[in-house]
Design a protein around this motif. Structure first.
Motif, short mmCIF file in Angstrom:
data_model
loop_
_atom_site.label_atom_id
_atom_site.label_comp_id
_atom_site.label_asym_id
_atom_site.label_seq_id
_atom_site.Cartn_x
_atom_site.Cartn_y
_atom_site.Cartn_z
N ARG A 1 -0.73 8.68 -4.25
CA ARG A 1 -1.03 7.56 -3.28
C ARG A 1 -1.48 8.19 -2.00
N THR B 1 5.23 -8.15 0.66
CA THR B 1 5.67 -8.27 -0.40
C THR B 1 5.82 -9.80 -0.59
N ASP C 1 2.16 -7.93 7.14
CA ASP C 1 2.88 -6.57 6.90
C ASP C 1 3.84 -6.18 8.26
N ASN D 1 2.09 0.98 -5.87
CA ASN D 1 2.08 -0.36 -5.35
C ASN D 1 1.82 -1.13 -6.65
N GLU E 1 11.94 -2.47 -0.08
CA GLU E 1 11.69 -1.36 -1.10
C GLU E 1 12.70 -0.99 -2.32
N GLY F 1 5.45 -4.92 -4.22
CA GLY F 1 5.61 -4.27 -3.05
C GLY F 1 5.51 -2.61 -3.34
N HIS F 2 5.80 -1.88 -2.60
CA HIS F 2 5.77 -0.46 -2.76
C HIS F 2 7.08 0.14 -3.30
N TYR G 1 -3.40 0.96 -5.74
CA TYR G 1 -3.10 1.81 -4.32
C TYR G 1 -3.71 1.12 -3.25
N ASP H 1 5.31 7.24 -5.84
CA ASP H 1 5.14 6.10 -5.37
C ASP H 1 3.97 5.12 -5.81
N TYR I 1 2.37 -9.67 -5.61
CA TYR I 1 2.68 -8.22 -4.88
C TYR I 1 3.99 -8.02 -4.99
#
Length: 347
Positions: free
Chosen positions: A94, A280, A247, A320, A30, A306-307, A272, A318, A304
């Motif tokens: 989110r 990720t 994940d 994504n 993150e 990530g968050h 979202y 936050d 992607y």
């Protein structure tokens, strides 16, 4: 339908040797202090010389040696509009605690077939997607924290999902019953990361260049997913993005999700989709029906990232975030795959 775009060309000018990296950075799944939508709107439009610098790239080889390749960009029309995003005043928070919309895929028939079998596991704890018989696309921060390469990236490996398990599965108790994927691990021969990822280190990290391509030591024989250029939200075929990854909170499972995109800048999609660290680096793709054909076509249009916590009007929010494959990034990734630009003229 898919809109074809004329692609600028990226050609290598010269390559220098650099010192071997230390490989001492910690993997961060993150990222904080990220330049968000409002911050992106204030950024100046990069000039041609900026772009040449941002798209120059480092290559790290299996034996730890490292090079920097400077590139030139040909046939590029600069967009004077800058970092325009779809100006939307309302911001929805989110729904982390809402219904989890992720699907774990247990059925081996799905898991080992296209498109799900293009998802791979990266040994540093991320996911990736197969984009050629020898190349995998993932996020740069899975390998490099902006200052140094992460610890595990020295002996980097990629896990491809095995199509069938050896033997009748009796010895490996439970593995077959619960439908967890087993992996065939392959060493990585070289890694390409754009210099734009290193520049964002001063304070705010710019995620625009959070992508990397890994070249595998041995080619595989499975179907891979094609790259496409990301359309704007308005032109999005089917208006949904899809991605699958591994994940962390669903250990060993392949997790698939789809959602619509909430906002965009020139280089990023904000959405979202429910996702946890570990996914990720997944390839974000679109599905579209080709005219007069019964089959769906799928193309990767983003990676992607990530968050992320981003700064929105002085408050941390936050999102994504996914890094869009723009015409320039398409040209660069295509050049990394083919080693020439003739194969990369139409996106």
């Amino acid at each position: 339908t898919w809109h074809l775009k004329k692609i600028p060309q990226i050609v290598s000018e010269r390559t220098f040797s650099l010192d071997s990296p230390k490989f001492e950075a910690k993997t961060k799944l993150e990222l904080n202090s990220v330049c968000g939508i409002e911050c992106q709107r204030k950024l100046p439009v990069p000039s041609l010389s900026d772009l040449k610098d941002l798209l120059s790239y480092e290559t790290v080889f299996e034996n730890g040696t490292r090079t920097l390749t400077e590139v030139n960009v040909l046939g590029l029309v600069l967009d004077p509009a800058g970092n325009t995003t779809t100006q939307r005043s309302s911001r929805k928070k989110r729904q982390i605690y809402g219904t989890d919309s992720r699907f774990s895929i247990y059925d081996k028939r799905f898991m080992t077939n296209f498109p799900f079998n293009t998802a791979v596991k990266i040994s540093t704890g991320c996911s990736g997607i197969i984009i050629s018989p020898k190349h995998v696309l993932t996020a740069a921060h899975c390998l490099h924290n902006g200052k140094d390469y992460v610890k595990g990236s020295k002996r980097l490996r990629v896990g491809l999902m095995k199509t069938k398990s050896r033997g009748d599965g009796r010895k490996r108790k439970g593995a077959k019953r619960n439908g967890l994927p087993s992996f065939q691990w392959t060493r990585v021969k070289s890694t390409h990361i754009p210099k734009g990822w290193f520049k964002g280190v001063s304070g705010d990290i710019a995620l625009d260049y959070d992508y990397a391509v890994l070249e595998l030591k041995r080619p595989h024989k499975r179907k891979y997913m094609e790259l496409g250029i990301s359309p704007t939200i308005k032109m999005m075929p089917g208006s949904m993005i899809h991605f699958s990854g591994f994940d962390n909170d669903r250990s060993g499972q392949l997790v698939y999700r789809f959602c619509s995109i909430s906002d965009e800048s020139n280089d990023l999609f904000y959405q979202y989709c429910d996702a946890e660290p570990g996914s990720t680096g997944s390839g974000v793709y679109l599905r579209l029906k080709e005219p007069n054909k019964k089959k769906w076509k799928r193309k990767i249009i983003a990676v992607y990232s990530g968050h992320q916590w981003v700064d929105v009007n002085g408050e941390q929010q936050d999102y994504n975030v996914a890094v869009r494959i723009t015409p320039l990034k398409y040209a660069q990734i295509c050049f990394w795959i083919h080693g020439n630009d003739e194969s990369c003229t139409r996106g």
